[in-house]
Design a protein around this motif. Structure first.
Motif, short mmCIF file in Angstrom:
data_model
loop_
_atom_site.label_atom_id
_atom_site.label_comp_id
_atom_site.label_asym_id
_atom_site.label_seq_id
_atom_site.Cartn_x
_atom_site.Cartn_y
_atom_site.Cartn_z
N ILE A 106 0.82 -1.22 0.00
CA ILE A 106 0.00 0.00 0.00
C ILE A 106 0.85 1.26 0.00
CG2 ILE A 106 -1.74 1.32 1.26
CD1 ILE A 106 -2.62 -1.33 2.57
N PHE A 107 1.86 1.29 0.88
CA PHE A 107 2.65 2.50 1.10
C PHE A 107 4.03 2.38 0.45
CE2 PHE A 107 -0.19 2.08 4.71
CZ PHE A 107 -0.65 3.37 4.94
N SER A 108 4.47 3.45 -0.21
CA SER A 108 5.88 3.55 -0.55
C SER A 108 6.63 3.80 0.76
CB SER A 108 6.14 4.70 -1.51
OG SER A 108 5.92 5.95 -0.85
N ASN A 109 7.92 3.59 0.77
CA ASN A 109 8.64 3.84 2.01
C ASN A 109 8.57 5.31 2.41
OD1 ASN A 109 10.36 2.15 3.89
ND2 ASN A 109 11.65 3.95 3.65
N HIS A 110 8.57 6.19 1.42
CA HIS A 110 8.45 7.63 1.69
C HIS A 110 7.14 7.94 2.41
CE1 HIS A 110 8.55 11.97 1.11
NE2 HIS A 110 7.33 11.89 0.59
N LEU A 111 6.05 7.34 1.95
CA LEU A 111 4.76 7.59 2.58
C LEU A 111 4.69 6.94 3.97
CD1 LEU A 111 1.97 8.81 2.46
CD2 LEU A 111 1.17 6.79 1.20
N SER A 112 5.32 5.78 4.12
CA SER A 112 5.35 5.12 5.43
C SER A 112 6.02 6.01 6.47
CB SER A 112 6.09 3.79 5.34
OG SER A 112 5.40 2.88 4.52
N ILE A 113 7.10 6.68 6.06
CA ILE A 113 7.82 7.58 6.97
C ILE A 113 6.92 8.73 7.40
CG2 ILE A 113 9.73 9.25 7.10
CD1 ILE A 113 11.31 7.37 5.27
N ASN A 114 5.99 9.11 6.53
CA ASN A 114 5.11 10.25 6.80
C ASN A 114 3.72 9.83 7.26
OD1 ASN A 114 6.62 12.85 5.96
ND2 ASN A 114 7.07 11.41 4.31
N THR A 115 3.63 8.63 7.82
CA THR A 115 2.37 8.13 8.37
C THR A 115 2.64 7.51 9.73
OG1 THR A 115 1.61 7.59 6.12
CG2 THR A 115 0.39 6.61 7.96
N THR A 116 1.78 7.78 10.69
CA THR A 116 1.88 7.14 12.01
C THR A 116 0.49 6.65 12.40
OG1 THR A 116 1.43 9.13 13.32
CG2 THR A 116 3.73 8.71 12.70
N TRP A 117 0.42 5.86 13.46
CA TRP A 117 -0.88 5.36 13.92
C TRP A 117 -1.76 6.51 14.37
CZ3 TRP A 117 -3.35 0.82 13.58
CH2 TRP A 117 -4.51 0.66 14.34
N THR A 118 -1.20 7.48 15.07
CA THR A 118 -2.01 8.57 15.63
C THR A 118 -1.92 9.87 14.83
OG1 THR A 118 -0.16 9.16 17.08
CG2 THR A 118 -1.82 7.68 17.97
N GLY A 119 -1.07 9.92 13.79
CA GLY A 119 -0.98 11.12 12.97
C GLY A 119 -0.31 12.28 13.67
N VAL A 120 0.84 12.01 14.28
CA VAL A 120 1.57 13.06 14.99
C VAL A 120 2.04 14.14 14.02
CG1 VAL A 120 3.59 13.55 16.41
CG2 VAL A 120 2.31 11.44 16.76
N GLY A 121 1.89 15.41 14.44
CA GLY A 121 2.34 16.52 13.59
C GLY A 121 1.58 16.56 12.28
N ASP A 122 2.33 16.66 11.18
CA ASP A 122 1.69 16.74 9.87
C ASP A 122 1.67 15.39 9.17
OD1 ASP A 122 4.38 16.47 9.42
OD2 ASP A 122 4.55 18.16 8.01
N LYS A 123 1.87 14.31 9.92
CA LYS A 123 1.85 12.98 9.34
C LYS A 123 0.43 12.44 9.25
CE LYS A 123 6.55 11.80 10.66
NZ LYS A 123 7.46 10.77 11.24
N ALA A 124 0.21 11.56 8.28
CA ALA A 124 -1.11 10.96 8.10
C ALA A 124 -1.45 10.06 9.28
CB ALA A 124 -1.15 10.17 6.80
N CYS A 125 -2.72 10.02 9.64
CA CYS A 125 -3.18 9.23 10.79
C CYS A 125 -3.83 7.93 10.31
CB CYS A 125 -4.18 10.05 11.61
SG CYS A 125 -4.88 9.17 13.01
N PHE A 126 -3.14 6.81 10.49
CA PHE A 126 -3.67 5.53 10.03
C PHE A 126 -4.88 5.09 10.85
CE2 PHE A 126 -3.80 0.90 9.69
CZ PHE A 126 -3.66 0.71 8.32
N ARG A 127 -4.88 5.43 12.12
CA ARG A 127 -5.96 5.01 13.02
C ARG A 127 -7.33 5.45 12.55
NH1 ARG A 127 -5.57 8.11 18.42
NH2 ARG A 127 -6.16 9.73 16.91
N ASP A 128 -7.41 6.65 11.95
CA ASP A 128 -8.69 7.21 11.58
C ASP A 128 -9.10 6.90 10.15
OD1 ASP A 128 -8.75 8.28 14.11
OD2 ASP A 128 -8.04 10.26 13.48
#
Length: 250
Positions: free
Chosen positions: A76-98
């Motif tokens: 699903i995720f490129s490594n670049h996108l994985s780096i910019n995604t977290t479970w809770t979406g800290v900062g400006d990262k995508a939030c996987f939980r939601d």
């Protein structure tokens, strides 16, 4: 939803399933948060896409939960996108939980007989670990290779130091060879002094103090030169370990 419109606008993760073709879709791991949001919104609205995507993820299953989660997220995720995604979406990262995508991933995991009993909590732990380790996925192998190279180089030079000896040549030649090798490794001075003394001819080594002498390495070598009657001297800068600008020994 108009499937033609969907196919034109969405980039779905890499899919090798010829059984579920969808003309116009780019099958590749997503690379931006915008693409991720578009996929997530489309999954929420299109039940047919949900089923296709669920079947696509289900074939990524592994022998355990960790393997299954990693295979699915890599598709699903490129490594670049994985780096910019977290479970809770800290900062400006995508939030996987939601994301609705989280629900699809959970369903796909439970289609695998080996992980059918996986709890939400266990899935969260493994997704979180995968996303946290994304930066290591990208550069870890390169860094480990560099560390191994440095380690092998250090060990090789240490072996050369252990085998180095004065022999029948002038002491000054032995000193220059020893300093050249010693400058390339980060070995404590006690060990270096012991190595240096071990390689000296007996008439000089027998008059030398042990490696735990309070003399630093440069002074220790100069003492051997003085004992031999040589006017040659070495400076501390001649035998300091060489360190690159990145902090690694050369």
């Amino acid at each position: 939803m108009d499937n033609k419109m969907l196919c034109c606008n969405i980039s779905v993760p890499m899919c090798l399933l010829e059984s579920y073709p969808c003309q116009g879709i780019c099958y590749s791991p997503l690379d931006t948060q915008e693409d991720l949001a578009l996929l997530d919104n489309s999954l929420r609205q299109d039940k047919e896409l949900q089923q296709r995507f669920l079947r696509f993820l289900a074939i990524k299953c592994g022998r355990d939960l960790k393997t299954t989660v990693w295979r699915m997220l890599q598709s699903i995720f490129s490594n670049h996108l994985s780096i910019n995604t977290t479970w809770t979406g800290v900062g400006d990262k995508a939030c996987f939980r939601d994301m609705f995508l989280k629900t699809i991933v959970q369903r796909a995991i439970r289609k695998n007989p080996a992980t059918q009993d996986a709890t939400d909590e266990a899935i969260q732990v493994n997704v979180t670990r995968y996303l946290k380790g994304a930066s290591e996925h990208e550069g870890g192998k390169r860094r480990r290779t560099q560390c191994y190279r440095i380690l092998n180089l250090t060990m090789d030079i240490a072996v050369q130091l252990l085998n180095l000896c004065q022999g029948n040549r002038p002491l000054e030649n032995y000193v220059m060879d020893f300093c050249s090798l010693a400058s390339q490794v980060d070995i404590n001075e006690v060990a270096l002094k012991e190595m240096f003394c071990f390689g000296l001819i007996e008439s000089i080594s027998s008059l030398m103090p042990g490696g735990r002498s309070p003399l630093n390495l440069a002074q220790y070598i100069d003492l051997a030169l003085q004992i031999s009657g040589s006017t040659f001297t070495v400076g501390e800068t001649d035998i300091k370990p060489m360190v690159s600008r990145h902090g690694h020994q050369a």
